[in-house]
Design a protein around this motif. Structure first.
Motif, PDB file in Angstrom:
ATOM      1  N   ARG A  57      -9.551  -1.154   2.681  1.00  0.00           N
ATOM      2  CA  ARG A  57     -10.574  -1.468   1.406  1.00  0.00           C
ATOM      3  C   ARG A  57     -11.324  -0.185   1.418  1.00  0.00           C
ATOM      4  N   SER A  58     -11.721   0.507   2.176  1.00  0.00           N
ATOM      5  CA  SER A  58     -12.269   1.807   2.013  1.00  0.00           C
ATOM      6  C   SER A  58     -11.441   2.828   1.610  1.00  0.00           C
ATOM      7  N   ASP A  59     -10.141   2.867   1.851  1.00  0.00           N
ATOM      8  CA  ASP A  59      -9.441   3.981   1.591  1.00  0.00           C
ATOM      9  C   ASP A  59      -8.883   3.521  -0.051  1.00  0.00           C
ATOM     10  N   VAL A  60      -8.653   2.253  -0.372  1.00  0.00           N
ATOM     11  CA  VAL A  60      -8.293   2.017  -1.685  1.00  0.00           C
ATOM     12  C   VAL A  60      -9.634   2.477  -2.475  1.00  0.00           C
ATOM     13  N   ARG A  61     -10.895   1.967  -2.139  1.00  0.00           N
ATOM     14  CA  ARG A  61     -12.158   2.433  -3.011  1.00  0.00           C
ATOM     15  C   ARG A  61     -12.294   3.899  -3.242  1.00  0.00           C
TER      16      ARG A  61
ATOM     17  N   ARG B 250      -7.663   7.119  -1.385  1.00  0.00           N
ATOM     18  CA  ARG B 250      -6.681   7.673  -0.557  1.00  0.00           C
ATOM     19  C   ARG B 250      -5.598   6.970  -0.353  1.00  0.00           C
ATOM     20  N   LEU B 251      -5.564   5.619  -0.658  1.00  0.00           N
ATOM     21  CA  LEU B 251      -4.558   4.868  -0.768  1.00  0.00           C
ATOM     22  C   LEU B 251      -4.655   4.011  -1.944  1.00  0.00           C
ATOM     23  N   VAL B 252      -3.438   3.549  -2.494  1.00  0.00           N
ATOM     24  CA  VAL B 252      -3.311   2.675  -3.757  1.00  0.00           C
ATOM     25  C   VAL B 252      -2.884   1.100  -3.233  1.00  0.00           C
TER      26      VAL B 252
ATOM     27  N   GLY C  24       2.814  11.094   2.616  1.00  0.00           N
ATOM     28  CA  GLY C  24       4.021  10.833   2.238  1.00  0.00           C
ATOM     29  C   GLY C  24       4.576   9.954   1.594  1.00  0.00           C
ATOM     30  N   GLU C  25       5.928   9.492   1.608  1.00  0.00           N
ATOM     31  CA  GLU C  25       6.454   8.735   0.680  1.00  0.00           C
ATOM     32  C   GLU C  25       6.740   7.089   1.348  1.00  0.00           C
ATOM     33  N   LYS C  26       6.133   6.858   2.308  1.00  0.00           N
ATOM     34  CA  LYS C  26       6.114   5.754   3.142  1.00  0.00           C
ATOM     35  C   LYS C  26       5.315   4.587   2.483  1.00  0.00           C
ATOM     36  N   VAL C  27       5.809   3.333   2.495  1.00  0.00           N
ATOM     37  CA  VAL C  27       5.069   2.180   2.098  1.00  0.00           C
ATOM     38  C   VAL C  27       4.659   1.197   3.252  1.00  0.00           C
ATOM     39  N   THR C  28       3.727   0.576   3.078  1.00  0.00           N
ATOM     40  CA  THR C  28       3.307  -0.562   4.021  1.00  0.00           C
ATOM     41  C   THR C  28       2.714  -1.824   3.394  1.00  0.00           C
TER      42      THR C  28
ATOM     43  N   VAL D 167       0.833  -1.170   0.145  1.00  0.00           N
ATOM     44  CA  VAL D 167      -0.063  -0.135   0.004  1.00  0.00           C
ATOM     45  C   VAL D 167       0.823   1.457   0.116  1.00  0.00           C
ATOM     46  N   THR D 168       0.546   2.247  -0.771  1.00  0.00           N
ATOM     47  CA  THR D 168       1.222   3.554  -0.990  1.00  0.00           C
ATOM     48  C   THR D 168       0.211   4.581  -1.199  1.00  0.00           C
ATOM     49  N   ALA D 169       0.850   5.946  -1.131  1.00  0.00           N
ATOM     50  CA  ALA D 169      -0.078   6.973  -1.674  1.00  0.00           C
ATOM     51  C   ALA D 169      -0.575   7.142  -2.954  1.00  0.00           C
ATOM     52  N   PRO D 170      -1.420   7.535  -3.647  1.00  0.00           N
ATOM     53  CA  PRO D 170      -1.754   7.759  -5.082  1.00  0.00           C
ATOM     54  C   PRO D 170      -0.294   8.522  -5.597  1.00  0.00           C
ATOM     55  N   GLY D 171       0.073   7.916  -6.865  1.00  0.00           N
ATOM     56  CA  GLY D 171       1.305   8.449  -7.600  1.00  0.00           C
ATOM     57  C   GLY D 171       2.634   8.052  -6.842  1.00  0.00           C
ATOM     58  N   HIS D 172       2.627   7.464  -5.791  1.00  0.00           N
ATOM     59  CA  HIS D 172       3.832   7.011  -5.346  1.00  0.00           C
ATOM     60  C   HIS D 172       4.809   6.313  -6.390  1.00  0.00           C
ATOM     61  N   ARG D 173       6.020   6.568  -6.286  1.00  0.00           N
ATOM     62  CA  ARG D 173       7.136   6.006  -7.422  1.00  0.00           C
ATOM     63  C   ARG D 173       7.109   4.635  -7.496  1.00  0.00           C
ATOM     64  N   LEU D 174       6.843   3.894  -6.598  1.00  0.00           N
ATOM     65  CA  LEU D 174       6.616   2.541  -6.567  1.00  0.00           C
ATOM     66  C   LEU D 174       5.624   2.144  -7.556  1.00  0.00           C
ATOM     67  N   SER D 175       4.494   2.719  -7.405  1.00  0.00           N
ATOM     68  CA  SER D 175       3.635   2.167  -8.561  1.00  0.00           C
ATOM     69  C   SER D 175       3.968   2.162 -10.019  1.00  0.00           C
ATOM     70  N   ARG D 176       5.148   2.846 -10.211  1.00  0.00           N
ATOM     71  CA  ARG D 176       5.608   2.582 -11.824  1.00  0.00           C
ATOM     72  C   ARG D 176       6.441   1.445 -11.858  1.00  0.00           C
ATOM     73  N   GLU D 177       6.743   0.468 -10.811  1.00  0.00           N
ATOM     74  CA  GLU D 177       7.340  -0.696 -10.696  1.00  0.00           C
ATOM     75  C   GLU D 177       6.341  -1.839 -10.748  1.00  0.00           C
ATOM     76  N   GLU D 178       5.319  -1.666 -10.615  1.00  0.00           N
ATOM     77  CA  GLU D 178       4.219  -2.754 -10.378  1.00  0.00           C
ATOM     78  C   GLU D 178       4.389  -3.803 -11.741  1.00  0.00           C
ATOM     79  N   PRO D 179       4.318  -5.184 -11.520  1.00  0.00           N
ATOM     80  CA  PRO D 179       4.329  -5.708 -10.263  1.00  0.00           C
ATOM     81  C   PRO D 179       5.611  -5.535  -9.236  1.00  0.00           C
ATOM     82  N   VAL D 180       5.351  -5.413  -8.132  1.00  0.00           N
ATOM     83  CA  VAL D 180       6.473  -5.467  -7.013  1.00  0.00           C
ATOM     84  C   VAL D 180       6.942  -6.462  -6.684  1.00  0.00           C
ATOM     85  N   CYS D 181       8.318  -6.719  -6.666  1.00  0.00           N
ATOM     86  CA  CYS D 181       8.820  -8.152  -6.298  1.00  0.00           C
ATOM     87  C   CYS D 181       9.177  -7.901  -4.774  1.00  0.00           C
ATOM     88  N   LEU D 182       9.432  -9.143  -4.087  1.00  0.00           N
ATOM     89  CA  LEU D 182       9.739  -9.088  -2.774  1.00  0.00           C
ATOM     90  C   LEU D 182      11.133  -8.572  -2.599  1.00  0.00           C
ATOM     91  N   SER D 183      11.829  -8.774  -3.625  1.00  0.00           N
ATOM     92  CA  SER D 183      13.209  -8.316  -3.394  1.00  0.00           C
ATOM     93  C   SER D 183      13.301  -6.901  -3.427  1.00  0.00           C
TER      94      SER D 183
END
Length: 229
Positions: free
Chosen positions: A163-167, A170-172, A151-155, A85-101
């Motif tokens: 579920r409500s935040d994604v729908r 607020r979150l991605v 912010g730039e944090k990832v969880t 889970v990240t904020a919308p527009g987080h740089r990690l979203s450009r690397e989807e799908p995200v690998c565990l490494s």
């Protein structure tokens, strides 16, 4: 154990289940068979739920994760997925799908040690030969979501928790390379005496509604189809 009047049900429940599933289970239990029962609820980390059942403090427990319950009995009551889970527009979203490494290189904001969702994530990292990088540990899922959304944090959290935040945008939720991480939910009880009355009713309801949730759960969106040529 039940009191002498058999109108009090003591249960131990992990935080994720208590916040997102238990309310519907209790409403169904009271409507179906036990309107007079008073529930005494203790909300704990998943790692502590089995111990409350084992020492007799609770008749039945509900927890997420794969941790062994040893001499106790258990059954599945549905499952969820762990979501990146990240904020919308987080740089990690450009690397989807995200690998565990890739996740292993990011200091994650996680729930505290003993939480079932965190233990499940640690299990997946261990099986992959990876080490979690922990940027912060917070006992509040709400606090984690607020920190990530601003912010730039990832969880990594249970889909139920976001579920409500994604729908509502607020979150991605991002897809994991290799498929989702399953988060199983279990009911736990002592071998003897076997659950009867309200405790048995609650377990049956949890199994029925848990299966329904497993079909309807929030997942990371699938990638768009490739354009036709």
């Amino acid at each position: 154990m039940q009191d002498s009047e058999e109108h009090r049900l003591r249960i131990a429940v992990s935080k994720t289940i208590a916040d997102n599933l238990l309310p519907d289970w209790l409403v169904a239990m009271h409507a179906a068979a036990a309107p007079e029962v008073t529930v005494a609820l203790e909300v704990l980390d998943a790692a502590d739920v089995a111990e409350r059942v084992r020492d007799g403090s609770s008749e039945v427990g509900f927890a997420e994760g794969y941790e062994s319950v040893g001499d106790l009995r258990s059954c599945a009551v549905g499952s969820d997925e762990l979501l990146v889970v990240t904020a919308p527009g987080h740089r990690l979203s450009r690397e989807e799908p995200v690998c565990l490494s890739r996740l292993a290189s990011i200091p994650l904001v996680l729930r505290e040690d003993g939480c079932g969702s965190r233990a499940t994530l640690e299990r997946a990292f261990h099986q992959a030969g990876l080490q979690l990088a922990i940027g912060a540990e917070l006992a509040s899922t709400v606090a984690i979501k607020t920190l990530v959304a601003t912010g730039e944090k990832v969880t990594v959290l249970s889909g139920l928790s976001v579920r409500s935040d994604v729908r509502e945008g607020r979150l991605v939720a991002l897809r994991l390379d290799g498929g989702p991480l399953k988060l199983p939910f279990r009911a736990i009880w002592r071998r003897s005496p076997r659950p009867t009355g309200p405790s048995r009713t609650l377990i049956d309801i949890a199994r029925r509604l848990g299966q329904q949730h497993s079909r309807d759960r929030v997942t990371a969106p699938s990638p768009p189809p490739a354009p036709s040529r």
